[in-house]
Design a protein around this motif. Structure first.
Motif, PDB file in Angstrom:
ATOM      1  N   VAL B  84       6.389 -56.709 -78.265  1.00  0.00           N
ATOM      2  CA  VAL B  84       5.713 -57.631 -77.356  1.00  0.00           C
ATOM      3  C   VAL B  84       6.025 -59.083 -77.712  1.00  0.00           C
ATOM      4  O   VAL B  84       6.089 -59.447 -78.890  1.00  0.00           O
ATOM      5  CB  VAL B  84       4.178 -57.427 -77.394  1.00  0.00           C
ATOM      6  CG1 VAL B  84       3.801 -56.104 -76.758  1.00  0.00           C
ATOM      7  CG2 VAL B  84       3.628 -57.516 -78.795  1.00  0.00           C
ATOM      8  N   SER B  85       6.247 -59.881 -76.677  1.00  0.00           N
ATOM      9  CA  SER B  85       6.432 -61.322 -76.865  1.00  0.00           C
ATOM     10  C   SER B  85       6.459 -61.986 -75.502  1.00  0.00           C
ATOM     11  O   SER B  85       6.505 -61.313 -74.468  1.00  0.00           O
ATOM     12  CB  SER B  85       7.733 -61.626 -77.599  1.00  0.00           C
ATOM     13  OG  SER B  85       8.820 -61.448 -76.712  1.00  0.00           O
ATOM     14  N   GLU B  86       6.437 -63.307 -75.505  1.00  0.00           N
ATOM     15  CA  GLU B  86       6.503 -64.071 -74.266  1.00  0.00           C
ATOM     16  C   GLU B  86       7.800 -63.790 -73.508  1.00  0.00           C
ATOM     17  O   GLU B  86       7.877 -63.967 -72.305  1.00  0.00           O
ATOM     18  CB  GLU B  86       6.394 -65.578 -74.558  1.00  0.00           C
ATOM     19  CG  GLU B  86       4.986 -66.046 -74.904  1.00  0.00           C
ATOM     20  CD  GLU B  86       4.065 -66.134 -73.687  1.00  0.00           C
ATOM     21  OE1 GLU B  86       4.587 -66.135 -72.554  1.00  0.00           O
ATOM     22  OE2 GLU B  86       2.841 -66.161 -73.870  1.00  0.00           O
ATOM     23  N   GLU B  87       8.818 -63.367 -74.268  1.00  0.00           N
ATOM     24  CA  GLU B  87      10.123 -63.095 -73.645  1.00  0.00           C
ATOM     25  C   GLU B  87      10.070 -61.985 -72.603  1.00  0.00           C
ATOM     26  O   GLU B  87      11.007 -61.790 -71.845  1.00  0.00           O
ATOM     27  CB  GLU B  87      11.137 -62.648 -74.716  1.00  0.00           C
ATOM     28  CG  GLU B  87      11.685 -63.757 -75.552  1.00  0.00           C
ATOM     29  CD  GLU B  87      12.636 -63.202 -76.606  1.00  0.00           C
ATOM     30  OE1 GLU B  87      13.306 -62.184 -76.322  1.00  0.00           O
ATOM     31  OE2 GLU B  87      12.671 -63.767 -77.710  1.00  0.00           O
ATOM     32  N   MET B  88       8.977 -61.215 -72.614  1.00  0.00           N
ATOM     33  CA  MET B  88       8.900 -60.077 -71.688  1.00  0.00           C
ATOM     34  C   MET B  88       8.727 -60.519 -70.244  1.00  0.00           C
ATOM     35  O   MET B  88       8.989 -59.761 -69.329  1.00  0.00           O
ATOM     36  CB  MET B  88       7.717 -59.184 -72.056  1.00  0.00           C
ATOM     37  CG  MET B  88       7.789 -58.625 -73.441  1.00  0.00           C
ATOM     38  SD  MET B  88       6.304 -57.694 -73.806  1.00  0.00           S
ATOM     39  CE  MET B  88       6.742 -56.094 -73.133  1.00  0.00           C
ATOM     40  N   ARG B  89       8.234 -61.730 -70.067  1.00  0.00           N
ATOM     41  CA  ARG B  89       7.962 -62.216 -68.706  1.00  0.00           C
ATOM     42  C   ARG B  89       9.214 -62.132 -67.833  1.00  0.00           C
ATOM     43  O   ARG B  89      10.303 -62.526 -68.245  1.00  0.00           O
ATOM     44  CB  ARG B  89       7.489 -63.668 -68.745  1.00  0.00           C
ATOM     45  CG  ARG B  89       6.087 -63.836 -69.306  1.00  0.00           C
ATOM     46  CD  ARG B  89       5.812 -65.307 -69.526  1.00  0.00           C
ATOM     47  NE  ARG B  89       4.452 -65.562 -69.989  1.00  0.00           N
ATOM     48  CZ  ARG B  89       3.425 -65.775 -69.168  1.00  0.00           C
ATOM     49  NH1 ARG B  89       3.590 -65.780 -67.863  1.00  0.00           N
ATOM     50  NH2 ARG B  89       2.235 -66.003 -69.673  1.00  0.00           N
TER      51      ARG B  89
END
Lengths: 585, 449
Positions: B84-89
């Motif tokens: 999980v991370s912001e990069e998933m957006r």
């Protein structure tokens, strides 16, 4: 020496453990996984293999994990300080848990044994006592919490010593008792008891003889539940099971309320947590939360603990019953408990009964319901547990195993009808399908006639007759058309509508209407029956609904007013005028 | 997606002898294996479902076709997890959390999926509404953060279109879409709609299409919800999770339980269906820190039958349900105002929205019900009164301007629209709303005598 074992097999939360010594059925053990200890219960033993159901997720468990057996069954801790607590199904104190998310293997103490209580002794040295006798008392909020002789002690015991009045810690010894064989037992304010065993240290369990007021008219008037009685509420989703149960819990004239939220929505429990601390208990003037204990095992919490939760609630109820208190136990929903039994039976590869439920489901349910009841204590006082469970029948079909098994065990049946819920006739208790067996008890009918009014039960039966006749009239009208039936049919139908709207329907969200004391119920029943007895004249069937709708509207307004207030009286005069205008002279 | 190109690492346990193979499972002899651990059988993802002594049974997600007894079995030592991370957006993933949009793998913190439940005493009572612009939802069945609610829809209804609309319009910080058994066409539809709307940076998708093995679907809701928990708990975000179609998820549960020789209960569903669904839906939560997870799901019905085990169990878990219906009068799909219900709407309407909201909502539905009675009269050949006719006119316009799923307006505007409909068709007495609201909102020009 305690028995130890090693894990040899895992399927979901059913784990097999090879043991090195004696184990008992239903014994509790802890399986160690890394730094966590997982609690489990023995449910089957084959030679040196114990099958245990783990109360938590078994993710990560491996063959060879060590298990340690405790030598006792699943127990609860009983003592002062339980009121207003929120427990999970295994009596862990949820407030004491850290973090927003439940951590596996986190167990918290149900009671604070370091807390001090003002103890007043009720026995003196040399007195003879037996199990459950009151040794002393402490004030737990407004409840005189009795400190009792442990329930498992047998025969007569002599009080060797007892502490003097004053502040003592819950865990400290307050008395020492000597048995006939000379062995001595130290007694503190806290004791333990296995949840699956009924506390039977009372003198006798008697037939219920008086009613428990709930303030819900379609229960108290039409199908009253006895103090110490049992009832259940089946109904499809969206019929108001939970709203009805919450209403009962807020209003019933019980000393202690125990709510078991068993496999239901978490947000519903959050609603209780938010509301109850705000609500006043009309009888004590304190907050409702102070007489309430919540056992909360919501649908996403481990399934095995869901099964335990109803027993935990019942055992705590039995403990307070032994203090001579009136306990109301509510469980929402017992179907989820039955489903927990089904999941485990399935994993054990037991031969299934109907709908894959275990064969002994009816026995388990009736055994549980039988733990409620009205008891006489050895000291002449009495206590009671009234139990009301909800059932969530699959597909709303009442011919399913849980509903059928419960019907055999519970004495009151409050069927929630989808059709009533659809037409917003709340509470959706079907007046014709529902019943209370207590109306057949001579003790109860005698009590009602003596305490409400002479001939009350006959009046209740008349209400039921009018409702049934109204239903038949409506069916005829639907088949034959408005003008195809005699005018009397319309009158019969609208008489039943008056009862439906004024006695049965009740606004759980209105301050006044939400709870109706029995005196007011009596008054309105007499008013309504009076209207049903009136000889009224109509020209044409169209006039029937016009008049009755007017009457219903006035009566409804009366239900929303304070009893006997000026508005109430003025509405009543209006009612009288309307009736007089149509009366056959 | 099967973990092709997967290379075992040095510390991982590798076996090359399979004892038993069934359609969906392999059993091997192995030691020190932990329950629910992930493994790869001949490169295919699998999970430990049963351990009996040294016999370890693995459920092979893509099925066991062509697997030989000497296939390589590699244990990862870890339960299924997602990075999980912001990069998933803006990214699209498969059921294992691997990208399917051609982009690079996401770097981030690896989290186990299917984690623990929120402590009920730490939950907050939901009290914040989520506007969707769809009046059939916002006006009549208002959604609240922390709520869980499904659409009960027949397969021929445009539920995926409604879900896409909700995703694009909902005032949420992060939207996570979980597709289970979705047709490839629908997947491409979602992808195009999101890209065209330029809304990708708010949306994360986990997709199991009909081209993938059905059992893989079982991972999708947990993937979505573990990601949702990352944003809601760690980032205090208002997260909306869309799950479609949960009926196909339940079907996959039935397949697995059947292969595990479990005794089926009602409608061939596993006895644990209620708990399995509850574990997913109860992840919906309002956190004390302000973050929240709201779940809107789709449960397809067969012939509108809600007594089937899947919708029935769902109804007992969720906080209401929404129904779609085709209104032949206006030839559009509407949100059925009679059968739909949001159990939590009382927590926000008239409190977080304008004060007249509850009364306007009830008056609309009451008049709409009068219109339904008038229609029955008409169908039975009875004469209509003037009131009946006005009700029918009102119903048509109400349906078109408020109930239709293509309506997209603010709640204030919805209320104003309702008032102008009242003014156009009814007298104040017929609408029967509290006087103070009538004084304030009754339309000035259109007033009827």
């Amino acid at each position: 020496m305690a028995t130890h074992g090693k894990v040899t097999g895992i399927v979901a939360n059913l784990v097999t453990v090879q043991v090195d010594g004696p184990v008992g059925q239903n014994e509790i053990c802890y399986i160690t996984l890394g730094s966590e200890k997982l609690m489990a219960e023995v449910i089957k033993i084959t030679a040196d293999r114990a099958f245990v159901q783990v109360f938590e997720s078994t993710r990560g468990l491996t063959v060879g994990c060590p298990a340690e057996f405790t030598g006792h069954m699943l127990e609860v801790q009983l003592g002062p300080g339980m009121l207003s607590r929120k427990y999970d199904g295994l009596q862990n104190n949820l407030e004491a848990m850290e973090g927003v998310y439940l951590r596996r293997g986190q167990y918290t103490a149900p009671l604070d044994i370091e807390a001090s209580w003002d103890f007043i002794p009720l026995v003196k040295v040399g007195d003879l006592v037996r199990a459950a006798d009151w040794i002393g008392e402490v004030d737990e909020g407004w409840v005189k919490h009795k400190v009792m002789v442990p329930f498992d002690l047998e025969g007569k015991l002599t009080v060797v010593s007892v502490v003097s009045a004053g502040s003592h810690k819950a865990g400290d010894t307050v008395a020492v008792l000597k048995a006939a064989d000379g062995s001595e037992t130290s007694v503190s304010m806290v004791m333990r008891w296995p949840v699956k065993v009924e506390v039977r240290a009372f003198a006798e369990k008697v037939r219920p003889f008086k009613i428990l007021e709930t303030g819900v008219r379609s229960i108290d008037t039409l199908n009253p539940i006895a103090e110490g009685g049992t009832g259940f509420i089946p109904g499809p989703f969206g019929c108001g099971k939970t709203v009805l149960q919450h209403a009962i819990s807020k209003q019933a004239e019980a000393d202690i309320i125990i709510i078991v939220a068993c496999g239901e929505r978490a947000n519903e429990v959050v609603e209780i947590f938010t509301e109850f601390p705000e609500l006043d208990d009309p009888r004590t003037g304190r907050k409702l939360m102070e007489r309430t204990i919540i056992i909360c095992n919501t649908s996403n919490m481990p399934v095995a603990a869901r099964e335990a939760s109803v027993y935990t609630g019942m055992t705590i109820a039995e403990y307070y019953r032994m203090m001579g208190l009136k306990v109301l136990l509510l469980a929402d929903s017992t179907s989820r408990w039955a489903q927990a039994l089904r999941e485990m039976a399935n994993r054990m590869e037991e031969l299934p009964g109907p709908d894959a439920f275990p064969m002994d489901l009816p026995a388990i349910i009736s055994n549980f319901y039988s733990r409620a009841g009205f008891v006489k204590l050895h000291n002449g006082k009495s206590g009671s547990i009234t139990f009301v469970g909800t059932v969530s029948p699959a597909g709303g079909n009442l011919k399913e195993p849980v509903t059928e098994s419960t019907k055999k065990a519970a004495r009151c049946f409050y069927a929630l009808a989808q059709s009533r819920a659809d037409s917003k006739r709340y509470p959706a208790i079907d007046p014709i399908d529902s019943y209370s067996k207590y109306l057949e008890y001579p003790e109860v009918t005698g009590y009602l006639d003596a305490n409400i009014e002479d001939g009350w039960v006959a009046k209740v039966m008349r209400l039921k007759d009018i409702l049934l006749r109204g239903k038949e009239a409506r069916d005829q009208i639907n088949i034959l058309g408005d003008d195809g039936v005699p005018l009397e049919y319309h009158v019969n139908f609208y008489r039943s509508e008056v009862i439906d709207f004024i006695i049965l329907q009740q606004d759980a969200f209105d301050k006044v209407d939400a709870s109706t004391p029995i005196r007011r119920q009596q008054y309105m029943v007499n008013r309504v029956l009076g209207i049903c007895d009136e000889k009224l004249s109509f020209v044409g069937f169209e006039q029937v609904p016009t008049l009755f709708k007017k009457l219903i509207n006035i009566l409804r307004q009366m239900n929303y007013q304070e009893f006997n207030s000026d508005q109430f009286r003025s509405l009543e005069s209006e009612l009288d005028r309307e009736i007089a205008a149509r009366r056959v002279s | 997606m099967s973990g092709q190109g997967f290379k075992p690492k040095a510390f991982q346990k590798v076996y090359t002898r399979i004892d038993n193979i069934t359609k969906a499972t392999c059993t091997i002899t192995a030691q020190g294996i932990s329950n629910e651990e992930m493994a790869y059988v001949d490169g295919r993802p699998a999970q430990v479902v049963k351990i009996n002594g040294e016999k370890v049974t693995l459920q092979v997600f893509p099925g066991t076709q062509g697997i030989a007894t000497n296939a390589e079995v590699v244990f990862t030592g870890k339960p299924p997890s997602v990075k999980v991370s912001e990069e998933m957006r803006g990214r699209f993933f498969d059921a294992y959390g691997l990208p399917i949009d051609g982009g690079p793998a996401v770097e981030g913190e690896e989290r186990e999926i299917g984690g623990p439940s929120a402590n009920p005493v730490r939950r907050k009572q939901p009290s914040e509404l989520i506007a969707t612009g769809i009046a059939g939802i916002d006006l009549n069945n208002t959604l609240v953060t922390g709520q869980k609610i499904p659409f009960f829809a027949d397969p021929d209804q445009p539920f995926n279109q409604v879900m896409a609309d909700v995703a694009l319009r909902a005032k949420a910080d992060v939207i996570i879409l979980g597709g289970m058994g979705m047709s490839n066409d629908d997947y491409l539809y979602f992808k195009t709609v999101f890209e065209n709307a330029g809304a990708l940076n708010r949306i994360i998708s986990f997709m199991n299409t009909t081209e993938n093995p059905p059992v893989e679907r079982l991972l999708v809701p947990d993937m979505c919800l573990t990601t949702a928990e990352y944003f809601a708990v760690d980032k205090n975000a208002k997260v909306l999770v869309l799950l479609t179609d949960m009926t196909l998820f339940a079907d996959a549960l039935a397949i697995v339980s059947n292969r595990m020789d479990q005794i089926p209960s009602k409608d061939s569903m596993p006895g644990s269906l209620y708990s399995d669904l509850a574990k997913i839906y109860e992840k919906a939560v309002q956190l004390p820190s302000g973050g929240s997870i709201t779940i809107v799901a789709v449960t397809t019905l067969s012939g509108g039958d809600i007594t089937h085990a899947i919708p029935d169990n769902t109804g007992y878990i969720t906080e209401g349900q929404l129904y779609l219906r085709r209104d032949t009068d206006i030839s559009k799909v509407i949100i059925d105002p009679f059968r739909s219900l949001s159990r939590l709407k009382m927590l926000v309407i008239g409190k977080k929205t304008r004060k007249d909201h509850p009364q306007v909502m009830n008056a609309c539905i009451r008049l709409y019900a009068d219109a339904a009675n008038a229609r029955t009269k008409l169908d039975n050949g009875f004469d209509l009164t003037d009131y009946d006719r006005r009700c029918l006119d009102f119903a048509r316009e109400y349906s078109r301007s408020l109930l239709a799923i293509d309506v997209n307006i603010e709640i204030e505007k919805m209320l104003d629209t309702a008032w102008s409909l009242f003014g156009a068709h009814f007298t104040k007495e017929e609408v029967a709303i509290k006087q103070e609201f009538v004084d304030k909102h009754w339309p000035k020009i259109a007033e009827k005598a």
